[in-house]
Every structure is written in structure tokens, then in C-alpha cells.
Design a protein around this motif. Structure first.
Motif, mmCIF file in Angstrom:
data_model
loop_
_atom_site.group_PDB
_atom_site.id
_atom_site.type_symbol
_atom_site.label_atom_id
_atom_site.label_comp_id
_atom_site.label_asym_id
_atom_site.label_seq_id
_atom_site.Cartn_x
_atom_site.Cartn_y
_atom_site.Cartn_z
ATOM 1 N N GLU A 77 35.463 -9.521 92.713
ATOM 2 C CA GLU A 77 36.906 -9.779 92.621
ATOM 3 C C GLU A 77 37.204 -10.939 91.679
ATOM 4 O O GLU A 77 38.156 -10.903 90.909
ATOM 5 C CB GLU A 77 37.479 -10.061 94.017
ATOM 6 N N ILE A 86 36.955 -9.639 88.154
ATOM 7 C CA ILE A 86 37.898 -8.613 87.736
ATOM 8 C C ILE A 86 39.339 -9.121 87.648
ATOM 9 O O ILE A 86 40.193 -8.510 87.025
ATOM 10 C CB ILE A 86 37.795 -7.424 88.724
ATOM 11 N N LEU A 87 39.582 -10.277 88.274
ATOM 12 C CA LEU A 87 40.956 -10.724 88.525
ATOM 13 C C LEU A 87 41.836 -10.815 87.281
ATOM 14 O O LEU A 87 42.952 -10.293 87.263
ATOM 15 C CB LEU A 87 40.921 -12.075 89.238
ATOM 16 N N ALA A 88 41.328 -11.468 86.240
ATOM 17 C CA ALA A 88 42.167 -11.674 85.061
ATOM 18 C C ALA A 88 42.448 -10.350 84.360
ATOM 19 O O ALA A 88 43.571 -10.087 83.927
ATOM 20 C CB ALA A 88 41.503 -12.653 84.099
ATOM 21 N N GLN A 96 42.538 -7.449 85.752
ATOM 22 C CA GLN A 96 43.481 -6.720 86.589
ATOM 23 C C GLN A 96 44.900 -7.282 86.410
ATOM 24 O O GLN A 96 45.864 -6.531 86.323
ATOM 25 C CB GLN A 96 43.054 -6.817 88.061
ATOM 26 N N ARG A 124 35.035 -13.727 84.034
ATOM 27 C CA ARG A 124 36.417 -13.303 84.293
ATOM 28 C C ARG A 124 37.184 -13.152 82.986
ATOM 29 O O ARG A 124 37.923 -12.200 82.791
ATOM 30 C CB ARG A 124 37.102 -14.333 85.181
ATOM 31 N N ALA A 137 45.956 -3.355 93.120
ATOM 32 C CA ALA A 137 45.445 -4.726 93.037
ATOM 33 C C ALA A 137 46.270 -5.687 93.881
ATOM 34 O O ALA A 137 45.965 -6.869 93.961
ATOM 35 C CB ALA A 137 45.451 -5.179 91.586
ATOM 36 N N MET A 165 44.437 -7.902 96.459
ATOM 37 C CA MET A 165 43.592 -8.923 95.846
ATOM 38 C C MET A 165 44.442 -10.063 95.292
ATOM 39 O O MET A 165 44.096 -11.237 95.443
ATOM 40 C CB MET A 165 42.756 -8.290 94.738
ATOM 41 N N PHE A 166 45.561 -9.717 94.685
ATOM 42 C CA PHE A 166 46.437 -10.755 94.132
ATOM 43 C C PHE A 166 47.005 -11.630 95.247
ATOM 44 O O PHE A 166 47.090 -12.851 95.115
ATOM 45 C CB PHE A 166 47.577 -10.130 93.327
ATOM 46 N N SER A 211 44.744 -17.562 86.087
ATOM 47 C CA SER A 211 44.131 -16.276 85.785
ATOM 48 C C SER A 211 45.157 -15.255 85.329
ATOM 49 O O SER A 211 44.847 -14.081 85.204
ATOM 50 C CB SER A 211 43.391 -15.739 87.005
ATOM 51 N N ILE A 263 47.963 -14.349 86.960
ATOM 52 C CA ILE A 263 48.686 -13.631 88.009
ATOM 53 C C ILE A 263 50.090 -14.199 88.112
ATOM 54 O O ILE A 263 50.287 -15.411 88.081
ATOM 55 C CB ILE A 263 47.962 -13.779 89.366
#
Lengths: 340, 508, 340
Positions: free
Chosen positions: B363, B366-368, B370, B421, C197, C200-201, C215, C217
Motif C-alpha cells: 500500500e 502504490i499510494l502515490a 493510485q 512510491r 482506493a 486505502m486513502f 503523496s 492524496i
């Protein structure tokens, strides 16, 4: 220049509240015949005496950066226990009142200890306290207990003349006394000032060598004491104990304190503001009663709206404070932006 | 000055934290009436030494003598009672109380059982007047500037009685006139006989105010010097732990050649920064970065490297200047917009700004990507695993599996996870703030190798490190920063440690 | 230590064990607890009662789970339940013949829209005005009940439109209809958070808001929609509450539900500090609370007293989550181990 600006903005919330009260009282006087009278003003103290007492305790807790949600049900529990001891156990008020006050203080002390010693969120701990006290009411009795005790009867019906034939009730006098004592404590004792220091920065207060742990626990004990006293005064007012009394009153109390200019984030506020907050709360109720066609629940909507306005005002002050301290907190906005 | 008895002497202080020897047998002396600066890079042990002295940590061995008597404070309060006072950068006073109250909190004068506000005001004014400060002490603290707040903090500790005053980074958020005001007070107190420990990242200020300098490096005592006997250049060399003559002038040849090669075939510009600046953070600067280039940012701690990176990546909002990515003006006002423009940024503060401790390695990686794809273009778990496993393999991340929590990894591997990431988003510009800090030597080399590889693939990399050696080894061009401003750019033959140091020491 | 923690935090095991233990206690002390009867083609008994009564809390806890995962809290849900009930009741109307004023579906959708808007209000205050979640949601907590009472003009509205009763009183295959609604919402939420997602966010924002922002978000949007969703869940919950008793009582509908919902989430393993969330855990948590309430009732203690038990459960859960408490307990055990 910015200093002067801030100095005035420091008292601005209280001035806004004072202005609000005067405007409301003025509007009421113009719109409704019979509204403007000294007795009508004094009635605000009589009808909200218990709320005022709760609000004093709450002010200390909020200034220290905490919150106490248990006050409403603590008020009910105190009333229940008083009524039960007086009417079922036939005890003398001489014993009943100290017992009830002690009980309230002890419960506050216990919650304060949990919050301080184990670093737990005051919100949740006192919410559980709300549950506990509410449940205990029904342990005492499922039904209303009316109070026929002579002393309480006398306290309920007594009128103390203030100006001419305009009067206050003993409950209102107690409430005013509590505000005055509260003011002295908050302004002229080390305990009171430490409460402010903790609300400003707990970390700094610790490093300055102030007794943080003791003071924090004491504020909750104080709030517990005030709710118990509020319960007794409420019993003077209603002459009965009932498990549903004071439902939602914790929020009325918080609302009054916030409208009185106390910052929910701690560190700023004073008891005259709280007094004004309670008066504004009271006058909204009176206005809605005088208006006649609106149902009394509009009070809550208006109060909710006022809380919103004052919270937004407070955010603006914080933003300005952030601007003057901008250089020191250059990285803070980044953290705040994430919404914590 | 005759060798009188020092007011404070710390002898052979050793402090070990799990896995790190923060201090090993460090000596420190402090005399009455002197300003003594403690200098050193990150991890040199400055703050640990101060924390031992102020009772935050307890030393494992060694002794502290205050006026000849051994002491062992077990808390900052205990140290304060002994006369050792500290004023921190983040002022430890209550912003909501008045100036007078802040000075007297806990010791308020009383009359008739209540606090005597008048007396408190009078005594505060008196105290501050000694520091040459005349202000309205009934106003709340936060209505005054940081500089004045600092003086108030000093007044407080002086009133409690102080033999030793420790000033921890007191100037980092002051402007020039405020610094001068503070220095005036420091000199006054020194002349009155107070012993002052001064910690700062600003080289020039050290020379302005201090009488004596103790240099630490990697938890070890390097030496104690009289300030006027220690040229700036020597000081920098000692902080970095090398003698000037030791520096090899031959930098990485491959790197040099590539730099010329890039410059030769009119390299494509990927990032062009014009006059970007933020008041109180970093002075306006120009910067450009080409495809396949590693731009090193060199400077001492606190020189503005991180601030520069944060500004470019949109974390802090610039109040002037503009950023162009691939020749087009990019409106960068948040990390998200920077990411969308093709940037990636690994923060120096891995723990609080980088890794999601409770999320899995997968996770975290993958976060950035995603976030860039958006919420609904969900990368399936299988695809996530594929990407993560590929990254784990190519970056040699040591983890039992992609589904372990990131908190279970070592520092170096967490660093690689953060890198992964951003690599997953295939950025055109990658900003790495101290990617080699706090990780072991092997991992450092791996990360540097990786940086070079990325640049060979055409990525533009900005590389920040406190170790000049690393900067020199990796970079094809070096921007030098000092005291929150970019002061020079070095390339070609000039890219070596000694010229970086000369630039920092000389360029005033 | 870490393995114990990871087990206790990542698995649904603990809440299930707690639920099992609770049922086991009932098996010993009140064996009739498990008796099921068939009356008029429906199953009756304590177990069915639990399912029938638990749906509103389950729905609230689904929304609350996501809010708490972002390190927030929504204390307005109880009031929003009352708003939803009030809104749907006036739109259907108290026609004794059971003819709804507006089509039932329209009334329900309108009520849900109102509640979603309430959620958006909260979301806006938290994400844009950047108020602390407790304070932001306090406003609707206060005003919400007032709005509900204004909707119903401070009266209890009784409904006679039969089809609407299905929501809270209907059965399908012997199981309350409301449970199917919960299952549907749960499934949708699960898919929406775990098959996109979003989940996860949300966790990323709750664990480390700064890193989340760095990141790329959009933390603001996440926060906004999470509170909006919580409002929607409260709306659905309110419809069921209203349908179960076929009346809307703005004063009592959803009273203290917010604490039940928070408690359910915490019991389910989601930390009040945000981060990893467990939707199914929250569902089990809600079951535990309802079973507790029903058990207390089955033993013969008045339902009104059950808050006392809940209060102690909350305190216990808080202590378990407190780092300081755990280290202290460990220290006590270590000391004992050494002396033994």
C-alpha cells in the motif's frame, strides 16, 4: 499596531456577546409590551440558575483544553439522589447536600484521573460519565420523586428582594455567588492561572514547572462539584427528581460557554463571558416564548446557529494569531491542512 | 584569560541509545562570562549533550560538575533549580497569558490571599528593563514578535536564578534586526558574568557572538577552540570530520563526463524555477534542472535546502516567482499539483511525513500512483502486488513480503519504500531530501547507485544531503546554500568538497 | 508484544470472542434467552429482538467507522436520526386512513437528501473551515434535534401508512427486513472502500495526514465525503427507527445513539486514533452492544439502567487502547514475575 488590534480582538467575543444581549433585550422590549422590566431581567437569573452553575465548572474545564459531557446527567443524578435521600431515607438536608456535593466531586475526580493518568480523550471518558450518571438515576428510581422537604420547599418559594419588589430566588443567589467565586479563583489564584496556562500550552506549562496533572484532575472535580450543586439548585427549582431531567443540558452548557467567548480549544475565556453566554441563552428562550407562534425548539436551532457563528469567529482569530506567529509556525499550515 | 575554574564541566559523557552511540566520552567546559557555541552536523550529538545537561536524558557514564560539585539532574525542572536554564527555539511559554504572567507563572506575588497583579506588572517591567526591553507587560505573549517572546523567556529563567543559560537555536526564526537585538542582550548578560551556551546553524552568527567553540562529530568530541583562533574554513572541515588536506580533488570521473555530455547536446530542460521565494523561509532563487541530470543541493543544516525542496513541490506556498516544467508554466500550489506535473518528493522526515507505518509495504508503494490515477481507477490487488514486487526486487527492499507492515522495516528499507512510491508514478523530476540520512553505509551506497541509475534513464533528480562527499559523488551540478539563500552553483572542476566549503565559508 | 497487538488489531477475533462470551454468560444465567418461537409465521425471541433492534446502530456504525478511520468523530448522528425520522414523518403525514401525503418512496428519498446535506455541512466544516471534528459536529448535535422538532412542530407524529412499516417491522425469511438493509449498505460500503482506493486513502489520511498530502492524496475531499456518508447512514438509520415505532419523536428518536455507534466502532477494533478500519468489526461491535442491552433486560434489570454497564465498557475499552495503561499493566506483571 497589530498589538493593539489583537488586544481589542481578545475581548471582542465578549463584547459581541454583550452587544447581542443588549440588542435582543432591546428588540424584545420594543416588540413585546411587558417585556422590559427589571423583574424580567432578574428572571433570567432565576430560570437559568442551575445552567449558570454548570457553566462555571464547564468554563474551567474548557479553558484547560478539556470538555465535560457528564454535567447534564450529573445534574439529574444529584437531583435524584437528593430527592431519594430526603423523601425515602428521610435524611436531613444538612447531610443530604454535602453527600450529594461529595458524590459529584468524586465522580469528576475519577474521570479527571482517568483522563490525566492514562492520557485518554476527555470527550469519550466524560461521555461514558454521562451514561453512567443517567443510568444510575434509574437505579435510584424509575419514577419521579417529588420533594416535600420543608427546607427545599422554603428554598423553592423564597423571594429575596433586590430592587424594590423585584426579587431573586435563593438558587439564583447561589448561582451568582458561584460566578463570583469562580471569577476570583480563575483570576487571583495559582490554580486558576495554571488552568489557563495548560489550555495555552500543556507542554509549556509542564516545562514551566506548573502542577499540570493535579490541576487538570482538579478542573474535572470542580466541574463535578458544580454539576452536583447545579442539581441541588435544579431541585430547588423543580422540587422533584427525575431521571430525564437535564437531558441534553451538557450541550446547552457548552453552547453558553462558547457563546460567552471561551475558546473550545482552550486557553481563552472568562467567567463574565460565561455569565453573558447564559443570559443570551436565557433571553433567546424568553423571546421565543413572548413571540408565541414559534415552537420552543427554535431555541436549539438558534443556539446551534450561534455556536456555529462563534466557532467560525474563533477560527478566524486563530488564523490571525497564526499570521502574527507565521514565521514560527511556517510548517503548521501543512499539518493543519490535513484536517486534524 | 587565566585558566580559572570553569563554572560547568562535563567529563567523558557517554550516552547510548538502542543501536546508536549518541555520545562517546565527550568533554565540555563552560566559563563564567563567556558565550560558548556548540557546533556539529546532524547526529553530531549537540542536542543529546544538552539534553543530558538539562536532565532530559541521563548519561550512561561520565560526570557533570557545576561549580566543582557533581550534579545529576533528572528533569528539566531539576536542572532549572540548579541554575541551568534553557530557552528553546519553539518558545516554551504560554501564548495566551500576558507577558508578566509568563515571567511569573507558578511564582506569582500574592497579597491578601490573591495574586497581586500590580506587583507582578511592576516587577516584570523592572526585569525586562534590565534586558533593555520596554513593552506593555499586560498584553498577551502572542501579540509580540518571536524575538520579544524569546527575551521574555530569557527574563523568566533569569528571574528564577540562572548560572548557565542555554540558547537552543534562538535565531532561526528572527530577522536581522531582531538577531541584533538578541545579541545585544546576550552580550549584556555575558558581561554581567553569566555563562551562555549558544547553539545555532548559522555560521556567521557563531562568529559574531561566541567566544569559544566546541565541535562535535558523530557523537565524538573533536575539539574546543577560541573563536578568533579558528578560521571558518577550518571549522567547517572539523564539523565534517576531515582535515582540509584530506579532500580528494578528483571527483567521480564518470559523473563529470556525463555532466559535460548532457551540457553538450543541448539537454532538454525539465524544471525551470524563476525567482521563487517565501518570506521567512527562503530567499528568492533561480534554479534549473535538465533531463538526466543530478542536481545536488549542498549546504549545512538549516541552510534552506529543505525549504527549497518544499517550495518547489508545492508544500509551502511561495509568495513570489514561478515554476516551469518542461518549458510550460506549472501552477503548483499543492503536493498534488506538483505530482500531476510530474514531480516526486521524498521528505527528510521519514517518520512523520513519509511512511504510513500501519499500512503494508504494498500500500505504501502504490499510494502515490493510485492518488495520481484517482480513486476509481482502482489498481487491483494483483496488479498492486506486481508493481510492489517489482519495486521490492529492483530496489532490493528487504521485507518478508509486500504485505508486511511498513513499520516492521528498517530505516533504509523504509527509505527505499518511499522512493519506490514515487518511482511507481514514473516522475520526470524527483526531489530527494536527505535520502541517505539515518541508514547504514551499505544502504547509503545502494541509494546513491540508484540515483545515478535513474538519471541515466533520463530522470531529473534533485539530491539533498548533509554529506558533501555524497553530493559531490552523485551530482552533475551543485547548488550551494547558506543561511536560507542559494549563494552559488558549482560545476565541472569546481565540484569538490573543498570548494563547496570555501563557498560556504567565504560567500558572505 | 507486537504480535499480540497486530493480532488484536487486525483480526475480527476479539470482538467475536467478546460476543461469544456474552452469549455464553446468557446461556448460564438466562437460558430462556435463546428460546425461539414462531408466531404468525415470524420468529420471535431475544435473538430476533437483538437483530430487530440493532439495525439502526449498525448503520450508524458503518458511517462512523469511516469517520473515525480519518481520526475524526461525528457526534451529530443521533440528532440526524431524529431529523430523518421527522422529515419522513411529515412527508408521509399522519393520515389515519394510511394515505401518505407524498408517495412513500419520495418521502424517504427526500429525508435521505436532507440527512446527506447535514453530513455535507459537517464535512464542509471539518475539511474546509478546518474545525476540530468534535466541535464541528457539535453544532448539528445541538441544532439537529431542534430542526427535527420544528419539522414535527414539537409533536409526536404517528404514521398509519402500512407499507412504510416494512422497513422496521417487516420480516423476510424469518429475519427482520432491516437486517437486509444493513447487509446491503455494508456490502456497498465494503465494495466502495475495499474494491476502490477509497479505503486505502481513508486509512492513509487517518494514519499520517501530512504524508498523505505529500503523496498527492486530496485529504480535504476524503474528509468531506466521509462525513457526508456518515450523514447518509444516519438518514437510513432514522427511516428504520421511524418505521419501527411508526412515529417520529424528535426528542427521543436516536437519543444517545452517537455513543452506541462510537462504542460499536471501537469495540470492533478501529482505533479512535484513526487508521486501519474494520467494517465487519463494527458490525460485531454493534451486536455486542445490543446483546448487552438485551441481556441486561433479560436478567430483569430495567433497560434504563443499561447505560451504567455501557459506561464501564467504554472506560474499559479506552483503558485497553491507552498506551500508558498497557505499559503500566506490563510493568505490574513484570514486577510480579520478578518477585516470583
Amino acid at each position: 499596531m497589530s498589538r493593539k488590534l489583537f488586544a481589542s480582538s481578545r475581548n471582542l467575543p465578549i463584547l459581541v456577546t454583550l452587544g447581542l444581549f443588549i440588542v435582543m433585550f432591546g428588540l424584545g422590549s420594543i416588540a413585546f409590551p411587558g417585556f422590559f422590566s427589571i423583574q424580567n431581567f432578574l428572571n433570567l437569573f432565576i430560570d437559568n440558575s442551575y445552567l449558570l452553575i454548570l457553566a462555571v465548572g464547564m468554563t474551567f474545564v474548557i479553558i484547560s483544553g478539556g470538555i465535560d459531557l457528564s454535567v447534564g446527567s450529573m445534574l439529574a443524578l444529584s437531583g435524584m439522589v437528593s430527592a431519594s435521600l430526603l423523601e425515602k431515607a428521610h435524611m436531613s438536608p444538612l447531610f443530604v447536600i454535602p453527600i450529594v456535593l461529595l458524590m459529584g466531586t468524586a465522580l469528576g475526580l475519577f474521570m479527571g484521573y482517568l483522563i490525566q493518568a492514562f492520557d485518554l480523550p476527555p470527550f469519550i471518558i466524560t461521555l461514558a460519565g454521562l451514561y453512567l450518571a443517567r443510568g444510575l438515576c434509574y437505579v435510584v428510581s424509575l419514577f419521579t420523586i417529588s420533594v416535600k422537604n420543608n427546607f427545599f420547599q422554603a428554598a423553592a418559594h423564597a423571594q429575596v428582594n433586590i430592587i424594590g419588589t423585584n426579587f431573586l430566588s435563593p438558587g439564583a443567589l447561589i448561582a451568582i455567588g458561584v460566578v463570583l467565586i469562580g471569577f476570583f479563583v480563575s483570576r487571583y489564584t495559582k490554580f486558576g492561572r495554571t488552568v489557563y496556562a495548560i489550555g495555552g500550552s500543556e507542554q509549556s506549562a509542564l516545562l514551566m514547572g506548573l502542577p499540570v496533572a493535579r490541576t487538570k484532575i482538579a478542573t474535572y472535580a470542580l466541574s463535578g462539584f458544580c454539576s452536583a450543586l447545579g442539581g441541588i439548585v435544579f431541585t430547588f427549582y423543580t422540587l422533584s427528581g427525575y431521571g430525564l431531567n437535564g437531558k441534553g443540558m451538557e450541550l446547552d452548557t457548552i453552547a453558553a460557554v462558547v457563546i460567552g467567548g471561551t475558546l473550545l480549544t482552550g486557553g481563552v475565556g472568562n467567567l463574565f463571558g460565561t455569565l453573558l453566554g447564559v443570559l443570551v441563552y436565557g433571553i433567546i428562550q424568553v423571546l421565543i416564548v413572548f413571540q408565541g407562534t414559534l415552537n420552543s425548539w427554535w431555541t436549539r436551532i438558534v443556539i446551534g446557529f450561534l455556536v456555529f457563528v462563534f466557532c467560525v469567529l474563533q477560527r478566524l482569530f486563530e488564523a490571525r494569531k497564526g499570521a502574527t506567529l507565521g514565521r514560527n509556525t511556517a510548517r503548521e499550515p501543512a499539518k493543519a491542512a490535513a484536517g486534524r | 584569560m587565566p585558566e580559572e575554574m570553569p563554572v560547568l564541566s562535563m567529563k567523558r559523557i557517554t550516552k547510548v541509545f538502542p543501536g546508536v552511540k549518541a555520545l562517546s566520552a565527550v568533554d565540555f567546559r563552560l566559563f563564567k562570562g563567556e558565550v560558548h557555541a556548540i557546533m556539529g552536523q546532524n547526529g553530531a550529538g549537540k542536542s543529546t549533550l544538552i539534553k543530558v545537561l538539562t536532565g532530559v536524558h541521563e548519561q550512561d557514564s561520565g560526570e557533570i560538575l557545576l561549580e566543582g560539585k557533581p550534579i545529576r539532574p533528572d528533569s528539566p525542572l531539576a536542572a532549572q533549580k540548579l541554575g541551568i536554564s534553557t530557552v528553546y527555539q519553539e518558545i516554551n511559554l504560554c501564548p495566551n497569558l500576558s507577558v508578566a504572567e509568563n515571567i511569573f507563572a507558578g511564582r506569582q506575588p500574592t497579597r491578601f490571599g490573591g495574586i497581586d497583579w500590580k506587583e507582578m506588572t511592576r516587577r516584570s517591567e523592572e526585569l525586562l528593563k534590565r534586558l533593555n526591553l520596554v513593552i506593555d507587560v499586560t498584553q498577551i505573549l502572542s501579540s509580540y514578535s518571536i524575538a520579544i517572546q524569546q527575551l521574555v523567556a530569557i527574563a523568566r529563567v533569569l528571574d528564577i536564578s540562572s548560572k548557565i543559560l542555554i540558547l537552543d537555536e534562538p535565531t532561526s526564526s528572527l530577522d536581522e534586526t531582531e538577531v541584533e537585538q538578541l545579541f545585544k542582550v546576550i552580550r549584556f548578560l555575558r558581561d554581567e558574568g553569566l555563562a551562555i551556551i549558544f547553539i545555532t546553524h548559522f555560521l556567521d552568527q557563531t562568529y559574531q557572538i561566541s567566544d569559544r567553540i566546541t565541535v562535535l562529530k558523530n557523537g565524538e568530541f573533536v575539539g574546543e577552540f577560541r573563536t578568533e583562533m579558528l578560521p571558518k574554513l577550518d571549522l567547517i572541515a572539523k564539523m565534517l570530520g576531515k582535515e582540509l588536506s584530506e579532500f580528494s580533488y578528483a571527483a567521480d570521473n564518470d559523473q563529470r563526463k556525463r555532466a559535460f555530455a548532457i551540457a553538450g547536446k543541448d539537454a532538454k530542460n525539465v524544471l525551470n524555477v524563476k525567482d521563487l521565494g517565501l518570506r521567512g523561509s527562503i530567499a528568492p532563487f533561480d534554479l534549473n534542472l535538465n533531463e538526466g541530470e543530478v542536481l545536488g543541493l549542498a549546504g549545512l543544516l538549516g541552510s534552506g535546502r529543505t525549504e527549497m525542496a518544499r517550495l518547489i513541490f508545492g508544500i509551502d506556498g511561495a509568495n513570489q516567482g514561478e515554476i516551469q516544467v518542461k518549458g510550460k508554466k506549472a501552477a503548483i500550489n499543492s503536493p498534488r499539483s506538483a505530482m500531476m506535473a510530474g514531480m516526486g518528493f521524498c521528505s527528510e522526515d521519514r517518520k512523520s511525513e513519509g511512511v504510513f507505518a500501519d499500512l503494508t509495504v504494498r500500500e505504501n508503494i502504490i499510494l502515490a500512483l493510485q492518488a495520481r490515477n484517482g480513486v476509481f481507477k482502482y489498481i487491483t490487488t494483483r496488479k498492486q502486488l506486481e508493481i510492489a514486487d517489482e519495486m521490492i526486487k529492483s530496489l532490493a527492499i528487504m521485507t518478508p513480503s509486500a504485505n508486511n507492515r511498513a513499520s516492521q522495516l528498517s530505516g533504509g528499507n523504509q527509505q527505499k519504500v518511499m522512493l519506490a512510491r514515487w518511482l511507481a508514478t514514473s516522475p520526470i523530476i524527483l526531489i530527494l531530501d536527505e535520502p541517505t540520512r539515518g541508514i547504514d553505509v551499505g544502504a547509503k551506497l545502494e541509494i546513491m547507485e540508484l540515483i545515478l541509475n535513474l538519471s541515466r534513464q533520463g530522470m531529473g533528480v534533485m539530491f539533498i544531503s548533509s554529506e558533501f562527499e555524497e553530493v559531490v559523488r552523485c551530482s552533475s551540478r551543485i547548488a550551494v546554500l547558506k543561511d536560507k539563500a542559494k549563494i552559488a552553483e558549482l560545476n565541472g572542476e569546481d565540484m569538490n568538497e573543498s570548494s563547496i566549503m570555501r563557498t560556504i565559508a567565504g560567500g558572505n | 508484544m507486537t504480535s499480540w497487538r497486530s493480532l488484536s488489531r487486525t483480526k475480527i477475533v476479539w470482538p467475536l470472542i467478546a460476543l461469544g462470551a456474552l452469549l455464553l454468560l446468557n446461556l448460564f444465567f438466562t437460558p430462556h434467552f435463546f428460546r425461539l418461537e414462531i408466531k404468525q409465521g415470524h420468529l420471535y425471541g431475544n435473538l430476533i429482538d437483538i437483530l430487530k433492534n440493532v439495525a439502526p446502530i449498525m448503520l450508524l456504525s458503518i458511517g462512523m467507522t469511516l469517520v473515525i478511520a480519518t481520526h475524526g468523530i461525528d457526534i451529530s448522528v443521533g440528532s440526524v436520526v431524529a431529523v430523518s425520522a421527522g422529515a419522513v414523518a411529515i412527508l408521509i403525514g399522519g393520515d389515519l386512513a394510511g394515505h401518505p401525503k407524498y408517495p412513500i418512496a419520495v418521502a424517504m428519498i427526500a429525508a435521505l437528501l436532507v440527512c446527506t446535506a447535514a453530513g455535507m455541512w459537517n464535512g464542509m466544516l471539518v475539511s474546509r473551515v478546518r474545525m476540530q471534528p468534535i466541535i464541528a459536529t457539535l453544532i448539528l448535535f445541538v441544532a439537529g434535534r431542534g430542526i427535527a422538532m420544528v419539522f414535527t412542530n414539537a409533536m409526536v407524529i404517528w404514521l398509519y401508512a402500512k407499507p412504510f412499516a416494512i422497513l422496521g417491522q417487516g420480516y423476510v425469511l424469518g429475519i427482520p427486513f432491516s437486517i437486509y438493509i444493513v447487509a446491503f449498505v455494508l456490502l456497498l460500503t465494503f465494495i466502495f472502500t475495499r474494491r476502490t482506493a477509497v479505503g486505502m486513502f481513508i486509512e492513509a489520511v487517518g494514519i499520517n495526514p501530512t504524508a498523505a498530502r505529500f503523496s498527492g492524496i486530496n485529504a480535504k475531499n476524503i474528509l468531506f465525503w466521509v462525513y457526508t456518508f456518515s450523514g447518509l447512514c444516519a438518514g437510513i438509520s432514522g427511516l428504520i427507527v421511524c418505521s419501527t415505532v411508526m412515529s417520529a419523536d424528535g426528542n427521543n428518536a436516536g437519543n444517545l445513539y452517537e455513543l452506541d455507534a462510537i462504542l460499536a466502532v471501537v469495540l470492533g477494533g478501529t482505533s479512535l486514533n484513526g487508521g486501519k478500519f474494520y467494517l465487519f468489526g463494527s458490525i460485531v461491535g454493534a451486536l455486542i452492544i445490543q446483546t448487552l442491552t438485551t441481556s441486561i433486560y433479560a436478567i430483569g434489570i430495567p433497560a434504563d439502567v443499561s447505560p451504567v454497564v455501557k459506561a464501564f465498557v467504554v472506560w474499559a475499552v479506552c483503558l485497553m487502547q491507552s498506551e500508558r495503561f498497557r505499559t503500566r499493566i506490563v510493568r505490574v506483571f513484570v514486577r510480579k514475575g520478578l518477585s516470583a
